[in-house]
Design a protein around this motif. Structure first.
Motif, PDB file in Angstrom:
ATOM      1  N   GLU A 253       1.011  -1.123   0.108  1.00 26.60           N
ATOM      2  CA  GLU A 253      -0.114   0.144  -0.067  1.00 26.60           C
ATOM      3  C   GLU A 253       0.858   1.241   0.043  1.00 26.60           C
ATOM      4  O   GLU A 253       2.098   1.135   0.548  1.00 26.60           O
ATOM      5  CB  GLU A 253      -0.907   0.074   1.312  1.00 26.60           C
ATOM      6  CG  GLU A 253      -1.810  -0.955   1.278  1.00 26.60           C
ATOM      7  CD  GLU A 253      -2.598  -1.096   2.696  1.00 26.60           C
ATOM      8  OE1 GLU A 253      -2.675  -0.377   3.518  1.00 26.60           O
ATOM      9  OE2 GLU A 253      -2.850  -2.170   2.983  1.00 26.60           O
ATOM     10  N   VAL A 254       0.333   2.384  -0.652  1.00 23.37           N
ATOM     11  CA  VAL A 254       1.100   3.677  -0.448  1.00 23.37           C
ATOM     12  C   VAL A 254       0.109   4.600   0.391  1.00 23.37           C
ATOM     13  O   VAL A 254      -1.110   4.444   0.124  1.00 23.37           O
ATOM     14  CB  VAL A 254       1.205   4.112  -1.980  1.00 23.37           C
ATOM     15  CG1 VAL A 254       1.720   5.609  -1.817  1.00 23.37           C
ATOM     16  CG2 VAL A 254       2.068   3.196  -2.885  1.00 23.37           C
ATOM     17  N   LEU A 255       0.768   5.324   1.131  1.00 16.50           N
ATOM     18  CA  LEU A 255       0.040   6.199   1.903  1.00 16.50           C
ATOM     19  C   LEU A 255       0.709   7.507   1.880  1.00 16.50           C
ATOM     20  O   LEU A 255       2.021   7.693   2.156  1.00 16.50           O
ATOM     21  CB  LEU A 255       0.083   5.684   3.405  1.00 16.50           C
ATOM     22  CG  LEU A 255      -0.716   6.221   4.642  1.00 16.50           C
ATOM     23  CD1 LEU A 255      -1.958   6.065   4.247  1.00 16.50           C
ATOM     24  CD2 LEU A 255      -0.402   5.673   5.993  1.00 16.50           C
ATOM     25  N   VAL A 256       0.037   8.707   1.626  1.00 13.77           N
ATOM     26  CA  VAL A 256       0.488  10.136   1.564  1.00 13.77           C
ATOM     27  C   VAL A 256       0.753  10.427   3.055  1.00 13.77           C
ATOM     28  O   VAL A 256      -0.005  10.547   3.704  1.00 13.77           O
ATOM     29  CB  VAL A 256      -0.321  10.964   0.818  1.00 13.77           C
ATOM     30  CG1 VAL A 256       0.075  12.292   0.892  1.00 13.77           C
ATOM     31  CG2 VAL A 256      -0.367  10.377  -0.612  1.00 13.77           C
ATOM     32  N   HIS A 257       1.932  11.141   3.553  1.00 14.72           N
ATOM     33  CA  HIS A 257       2.329  11.383   4.739  1.00 14.72           C
ATOM     34  C   HIS A 257       3.218  12.662   4.440  1.00 14.72           C
ATOM     35  O   HIS A 257       4.411  12.497   4.084  1.00 14.72           O
ATOM     36  CB  HIS A 257       3.116  10.422   5.331  1.00 14.72           C
ATOM     37  CG  HIS A 257       3.820  10.688   6.488  1.00 14.72           C
ATOM     38  ND1 HIS A 257       3.240  11.394   7.694  1.00 14.72           N
ATOM     39  CD2 HIS A 257       4.968  10.587   7.143  1.00 14.72           C
ATOM     40  CE1 HIS A 257       4.001  11.633   8.627  1.00 14.72           C
ATOM     41  NE2 HIS A 257       5.033  10.924   8.334  1.00 14.72           N
ATOM     42  N   PRO A 258       2.697  13.799   4.516  1.00 13.54           N
ATOM     43  CA  PRO A 258       3.356  15.064   3.989  1.00 13.54           C
ATOM     44  C   PRO A 258       4.443  15.237   4.884  1.00 13.54           C
ATOM     45  O   PRO A 258       5.535  15.882   4.365  1.00 13.54           O
ATOM     46  CB  PRO A 258       2.166  15.882   4.276  1.00 13.54           C
ATOM     47  CG  PRO A 258       0.916  15.466   4.314  1.00 13.54           C
ATOM     48  CD  PRO A 258       1.226  14.078   4.723  1.00 13.54           C
ATOM     49  N   GLN A 259       4.746  14.920   6.226  1.00 13.21           N
ATOM     50  CA  GLN A 259       5.834  15.226   6.886  1.00 13.21           C
ATOM     51  C   GLN A 259       6.979  14.359   6.725  1.00 13.21           C
ATOM     52  O   GLN A 259       8.188  14.914   7.047  1.00 13.21           O
ATOM     53  CB  GLN A 259       5.638  15.150   8.582  1.00 13.21           C
ATOM     54  CG  GLN A 259       4.517  16.220   8.882  1.00 13.21           C
ATOM     55  CD  GLN A 259       2.920  15.795   8.893  1.00 13.21           C
ATOM     56  OE1 GLN A 259       2.681  14.477   8.380  1.00 13.21           O
ATOM     57  NE2 GLN A 259       2.037  16.415   9.608  1.00 13.21           N
ATOM     58  N   SER A 260       6.953  13.359   6.238  1.00 14.65           N
ATOM     59  CA  SER A 260       7.858  12.587   5.869  1.00 14.65           C
ATOM     60  C   SER A 260       8.799  11.952   6.733  1.00 14.65           C
ATOM     61  O   SER A 260      10.103  12.045   6.969  1.00 14.65           O
ATOM     62  CB  SER A 260       9.104  13.006   4.504  1.00 14.65           C
ATOM     63  OG  SER A 260       8.475  13.337   3.438  1.00 14.65           O
ATOM     64  N   LEU A 261       8.173  11.774   7.975  1.00 12.41           N
ATOM     65  CA  LEU A 261       8.889  11.302   9.329  1.00 12.41           C
ATOM     66  C   LEU A 261       8.714   9.782   9.546  1.00 12.41           C
ATOM     67  O   LEU A 261       9.472   8.920   9.788  1.00 12.41           O
ATOM     68  CB  LEU A 261       8.179  12.087  10.407  1.00 12.41           C
ATOM     69  CG  LEU A 261       8.606  13.489  10.347  1.00 12.41           C
ATOM     70  CD1 LEU A 261       7.729  14.314  11.609  1.00 12.41           C
ATOM     71  CD2 LEU A 261      10.010  13.987  10.210  1.00 12.41           C
ATOM     72  N   VAL A 262       7.428   9.212   9.086  1.00 14.83           N
ATOM     73  CA  VAL A 262       7.134   7.816   9.152  1.00 14.83           C
ATOM     74  C   VAL A 262       7.504   7.244   7.823  1.00 14.83           C
ATOM     75  O   VAL A 262       6.972   7.724   6.737  1.00 14.83           O
ATOM     76  CB  VAL A 262       5.718   7.586   9.372  1.00 14.83           C
ATOM     77  CG1 VAL A 262       5.277   6.114   9.226  1.00 14.83           C
ATOM     78  CG2 VAL A 262       5.263   7.872  10.652  1.00 14.83           C
ATOM     79  N   HIS A 263       8.512   6.504   7.657  1.00 17.40           N
ATOM     80  CA  HIS A 263       9.108   6.057   6.135  1.00 17.40           C
ATOM     81  C   HIS A 263       8.313   5.140   5.777  1.00 17.40           C
ATOM     82  O   HIS A 263       8.342   4.798   4.336  1.00 17.40           O
ATOM     83  CB  HIS A 263      10.442   5.826   6.223  1.00 17.40           C
ATOM     84  CG  HIS A 263      11.223   7.010   6.678  1.00 17.40           C
ATOM     85  ND1 HIS A 263      11.190   8.412   6.322  1.00 17.40           N
ATOM     86  CD2 HIS A 263      11.986   7.383   7.914  1.00 17.40           C
ATOM     87  CE1 HIS A 263      11.697   9.087   6.859  1.00 17.40           C
ATOM     88  NE2 HIS A 263      12.355   8.652   7.846  1.00 17.40           N
TER      89      HIS A 263
END
Ligand code: NDP
Length: 389
Positions: A234-244
């Motif tokens: 799965e791909v999840l958008v996570h704007p902060q890029s802290l959970v990789h």
């Protein structure tokens, strides 16, 4: 002393690798550094790290490299054969950080040489995943992922059984245009696409992040590296890029990997594996950060993600066609020949045209056949761009 080589030493990943190695000069014996056009940087680092050889990928740069290295004792070499030769020199650990399909051959040669391959060059797995994995297996060589998401998954799997893994979730920042209105995307300029909100990376991967072609490559890379089925990814958008990345297990547990957006973490993990060592990366203050956001990716904004699913479904050498067409479409966008949203159209059309050629797509996974599929992907995409231009 550990013998190390860095392919793509003058790039963003190469420089971060050198940053870590240069902090412990007595630990590493540098065999080869390679670059392309940035001869000054290549020569400077080769001299500073006392490399045995510095290689530029381009023959025409050899005189300049020889000049820059003269009197240093570092050997100068140029061209694809020299890159291959450098990968065959004994080394314990090799960083594969050339950008694009050009990274495949040196990586294969390093594995044949039983080096541990730190793999940043995701294109190797996209174009020839089964070949790379089989080569590593046959030569008892280890591949360690360097992409931050794959390093995060790799770390999340330590001590776990693959049978217990239900799903792998890789995160995506959403790139430069994640909050743009859909209808505005077609007007995105090169400068706008080259500015990443969180990561400082090479220009090509930065644009690929904006279009999510980078994430599409990473989805395929996940399938090949961890040997999971496409519907487990799965791909999840996570704007902060802290959970990789996150790994979901069959008991419902979800293990997340967090860290500052600094590639020296994933590179350092691969460099010191199976141990952990102090790394010069920021520590996260979660209380200060306060909030982590997630959302599902929008397929209309990121058609590349749908294409990745089609690549995995089609199998065979479709990945080589996909990656090659993507590289040419990106060249076309950088050269101003096609618009930002046209890149996906070129790749999809190239894949469709070549999918009918069963002898090409379903040929055995050999280096020659991968290169043939890559070649046809490039020619077809180039024709499509020329026709549109
Ligand atoms: P850069 O564009 O910064 O660097 C690319 C390197 O490859 C440079 O050393 C360049 O030489 C060299 N190079 C370019 N073309 C060729 C060629 N045809 N033959 C041989 N060498 C060549 O790229 P990045 O460091 O950003 O990325 C490298 C790889 O790592 C890519 O596969 C990327 O997807 C992957 N990656 C990158 C991340 C990042 O944060 N940057 C994160 C995760 C993965 P020169 O510059 O001297 O011309």
């Amino acid at each position: 002393m550990r013998k190390v080589s860095i392919f793509g030493a003058t790039g963003s990943i190469g420089q971060s690798t050198i940053d870590l190695i240069a902090r412990a000069p007595d630990t590493y014996d540098v065999v080869a550094l390679t670059g392309g056009h940035n001869i000054d940087l290549l020569a400077r680092d080769a001299i500073r790290l006392k490399a045995d050889v510095a290689v530029t990928a381009h023959e025409q740069n050899l005189p300049a490299l020889r000049d820059a290295l003269s009197g240093s004792g570092v050997e100068a070499a140029a061209g694809p054969a020299a890159l291959e030769e450098a990968a065959q020199r004994p080394a314990d650990w090799v960083m594969s950080a050339i950008v694009g399909a050009a990274g495949l051959l040196p990586g294969l040669r390093a594995l044949e040489n039983r080096a541990t391959l730190a793999l940043a060059n995701k294109e190797s797995l996209v174009t020839a995943g089964p070949l790379i994995m089989a080569t590593a297996h046959a030569h008892h060589a280890k591949i360690l992922p360097v992409d931050s998401e794959h390093s995060a998954v790799f770390q999340g799997l330590v001590g776990e059984e693959m049978d217990a893994v239900e799903r792998i979730i890789i995160t995506a920042s959403g790139g430069a245009f994640r909050d743009w209105p859909l209808e505005k995307l077609a007007t995105a300029t090169l400068a706008q696409a080259s500015a990443h909100p969180n990561w400082d990376m090479g220009q090509r991967i930065t644009i690929d992040s904006a279009s999510m072609f980078n994430k599409a490559l990473e989805v395929i890379e996940t399938k090949e590296f961890f040997q999971v089925s496409p519907d487990q990814i799965e791909v999840l958008v996570h704007p902060q890029s802290l959970v990789h990345a996150l790994v979901g297990f069959n008991d419902g547990a979800l293990m997340a990997h967090l860290g500052a957006p600094d590639m020296r973490h994933a590179i350092g993990y691969a460099l010191h594996w199976p141990n952990r060592r102090d790394l010069p990366v920021d520590r996260l203050d979660l209380a200060k950060i306060g909030q982590l956001d997630f959302r599902a990716p929008d397929d209309r904004r990121y058609p590349a993600l749908r294409l990745a699913r089609e690549v995995m479904q089609a199998g065979g050498l479709t990945g080589a066609v996909f990656n090659a067409a993507k590289e040419i479409a990106l060249d076309g966008f950088i050269a101003g020949q096609i618009g930002f949203m046209d890149m996906a159209g070129v790749v999809e059309e190239a894949m469709m045209r070549l999918s009918a050629d069963s002898a090409l797509i379903h040929a055995a996974m050999t280096l020659d056949n991968v290169q043939a599929a890559d070649h046809m992907g490039r020619i077809t995409a180039r024709e499509l761009i020329d026709a549109a231009h």
